[in-house]
Write a protein that holds these residues in place. Structure first.
Motif, short mmCIF file in Angstrom:
data_model
loop_
_atom_site.label_atom_id
_atom_site.label_comp_id
_atom_site.label_asym_id
_atom_site.label_seq_id
_atom_site.Cartn_x
_atom_site.Cartn_y
_atom_site.Cartn_z
N ILE A 1 37.23 54.42 40.87
CA ILE A 1 36.57 54.98 42.05
C ILE A 1 36.45 53.92 43.14
N ALA A 2 36.07 52.70 42.75
CA ALA A 2 35.96 51.62 43.73
C ALA A 2 37.32 51.35 44.38
N GLY A 3 38.38 51.32 43.57
CA GLY A 3 39.72 51.11 44.10
C GLY A 3 40.12 52.18 45.09
N LEU A 4 39.76 53.44 44.80
CA LEU A 4 40.09 54.56 45.69
C LEU A 4 39.31 54.46 47.00
N PHE A 5 38.04 54.09 46.92
CA PHE A 5 37.25 53.90 48.14
C PHE A 5 37.88 52.81 49.02
N LEU A 6 38.30 51.73 48.39
CA LEU A 6 38.92 50.63 49.14
C LEU A 6 40.27 51.06 49.72
N LEU A 7 40.99 51.90 48.98
CA LEU A 7 42.25 52.43 49.48
C LEU A 7 42.02 53.25 50.74
N VAL A 8 41.02 54.13 50.70
CA VAL A 8 40.68 54.95 51.86
C VAL A 8 40.29 54.06 53.04
N TYR A 9 39.48 53.04 52.76
CA TYR A 9 39.05 52.11 53.81
C TYR A 9 40.26 51.43 54.46
N ASN A 10 41.18 50.98 53.64
CA ASN A 10 42.37 50.30 54.16
C ASN A 10 43.26 51.25 54.96
N LEU A 11 43.33 52.50 54.53
CA LEU A 11 44.10 53.49 55.29
C LEU A 11 43.46 53.77 56.64
N ILE A 12 42.13 53.89 56.64
CA ILE A 12 41.41 54.16 57.90
C ILE A 12 41.56 53.00 58.88
N THR A 13 41.47 51.78 58.36
CA THR A 13 41.58 50.59 59.22
C THR A 13 43.03 50.19 59.46
N GLN A 14 43.96 50.97 58.91
CA GLN A 14 45.40 50.74 59.08
C GLN A 14 45.83 49.35 58.60
N THR A 15 45.22 48.93 57.51
CA THR A 15 45.60 47.66 56.88
C THR A 15 46.85 47.87 56.04
N ASP A 16 47.80 46.98 56.15
CA ASP A 16 49.05 47.10 55.40
C ASP A 16 48.79 47.07 53.90
N LEU A 17 49.30 48.07 53.20
CA LEU A 17 49.12 48.14 51.75
C LEU A 17 50.24 47.42 51.00
N THR A 18 51.38 47.29 51.63
CA THR A 18 52.54 46.64 51.00
C THR A 18 53.11 45.59 51.96
N GLY A 19 54.26 45.03 51.55
CA GLY A 19 54.92 44.05 52.39
C GLY A 19 54.43 42.63 52.18
N TYR A 20 53.65 42.42 51.11
CA TYR A 20 53.13 41.08 50.83
C TYR A 20 54.15 40.29 50.01
N PRO A 21 54.21 38.97 50.20
CA PRO A 21 55.16 38.14 49.44
C PRO A 21 54.82 38.13 47.96
N PRO A 22 55.77 37.75 47.10
CA PRO A 22 55.54 37.72 45.65
C PRO A 22 54.30 36.93 45.24
N LYS A 23 54.02 35.85 45.97
CA LYS A 23 52.84 35.02 45.65
C LYS A 23 51.57 35.86 45.67
N GLU A 24 51.44 36.74 46.67
CA GLU A 24 50.24 37.55 46.79
C GLU A 24 50.12 38.55 45.64
N TRP A 25 51.24 39.17 45.27
CA TRP A 25 51.20 40.14 44.18
C TRP A 25 50.83 39.46 42.86
N ILE A 26 51.31 38.25 42.67
CA ILE A 26 50.95 37.49 41.47
C ILE A 26 49.45 37.22 41.45
N LEU A 27 48.90 36.85 42.62
CA LEU A 27 47.46 36.59 42.71
C LEU A 27 46.65 37.86 42.47
N PHE A 28 47.11 38.99 43.00
CA PHE A 28 46.42 40.27 42.77
C PHE A 28 46.35 40.57 41.27
N ILE A 29 47.48 40.38 40.60
CA ILE A 29 47.55 40.68 39.16
C ILE A 29 46.68 39.71 38.35
N LEU A 30 46.77 38.42 38.70
CA LEU A 30 45.96 37.42 38.00
C LEU A 30 44.47 37.68 38.20
#
Length: 292
Positions: free
Chosen positions: A186-215
């Motif tokens: 639920i928290a993730g979905l709320f943040l997803l909605v927030y990012n969509l409303i603020t037009q924050t890029d959801l993708t396009g991040y370099p591999p380093k960022e995705w590794i940090l997200f997963i870690l």
């Protein structure tokens, strides 16, 4: 203490301490980091949740509403805390985060009028004095960034206490892993909605960022698993004490990895906060510890 238990505690504290470092290393916005931390952690919990899928039928619609509100507060907690880490030092942010049990006690007093002993009242005063000293050391009329970060860290504590207070009734009916999966999702979905409303890029991040997200999803989840397992071996107060090592470990890692240094006021304030929280926890006999 058994060597195996001690070893697990060390691993858990290190995992928690690294969370703040991963946030500092990321260049993504706090809302994006928080969103992927929640969503990826939910995915990690799926195998366990599937085993207990019958638990969902135990919830009434009112409890689903409570869980939804709890998830909103959890989303705010990570948004505020990760935002704090991008503005202030790891030491200041994580030490202020350690105020969680004390803020919870203050909330219980204000809402439920629970009695407070003189010893507990003194520990609360000492802890908040430490926060004032830390913030005073970070305050500057020419650069309010660090001071703002401290405020965000404190706000993250307030909302996570709201998260626990709202969700505690629902968690009594569910396996802890199912509860965590629901509020994380639920928290993730709320943040997803927030990012969509603020037009924050959801993708396009370099591999380093995705590794940090997963870690960032893996390491706290490992600590989460260990702490819950150790509830069978140690008291909740003992585990709470171990959580106080998070600011210490995070500060050491920040010095080694990020080359962060501490001012004298930060060191003094941090020690005072941890001392106050330590004496508070010694005087408490809590039934349960939930680590988000």
């Amino acid at each position: 203490m058994k060597k195996s238990v001690l070893g697990l505690l060390v691993i858990a504290v290190i995992c928690i301490a690294f969370a703040a470092i991963f946030v500092k290393l990321s260049e993504a916005s706090a809302s994006i980091i928080s969103m992927y931390r929640m969503l990826f952690a939910s995915i990690l919990l799926l195998p366990i949740v599937y085993r207990y899928r019958s638990e969902f039928s135990k919830l009434s619609w009112i409890e689903w509403v409570s869980l939804t509100i709890a998830g909103l507060f959890l989303a705010m907690h990570f948004g505020f805390w990760f935002g704090s880490l991008q503005l202030t030092s790891v030491a200041s942010s994580t030490v202020i985060l350690a105020l969680q049990p004390i803020v919870a006690m203050v909330a219980a007093y204000l809402i439920y009028r629970e009695r407070v002993s003189i010893r507990i009242a003194i520990s609360v005063f000492v802890s908040f004095l430490g926060v004032v000293i830390i913030s005073w050391g970070d305050f500057s009329f020419t650069n309010l960034s660090a001071f703002t970060g401290n405020v965000l860290s404190f706000l993250s504590v307030v909302v996570v206490v709201c998260y626990f207070m709202i969700g505690q009734k629902a968690v009594s009916k569910l396996k802890h892993w199912v509860y965590s999966f629901v509020v994380f999702s639920i928290a993730g979905l709320f943040l997803l909605v927030y990012n969509l409303i603020t037009q924050t890029d959801l993708t396009g991040y370099p591999p380093k960022e995705w590794i940090l997200f997963i870690l960032l999803a893996i390491f706290p989840t490992i600590a989460h698993v260990i702490f819950n397992y150790l509830l069978n071996e140690l008291s909740t107060t003992a585990i709470s004490m171990c959580m106080l090592l998070e600011p210490v470990g995070a500060t050491i890692l920040a010095f080694l990895i990020l080359s962060e240094t501490l001012s004298l006021l930060q060191i003094i304030g941090g020690l005072i906060v941890l001392l106050g929280v330590f004496f508070f926890l010694v005087g408490q006999h809590q039934k349960r510890v939930l680590y988000p």
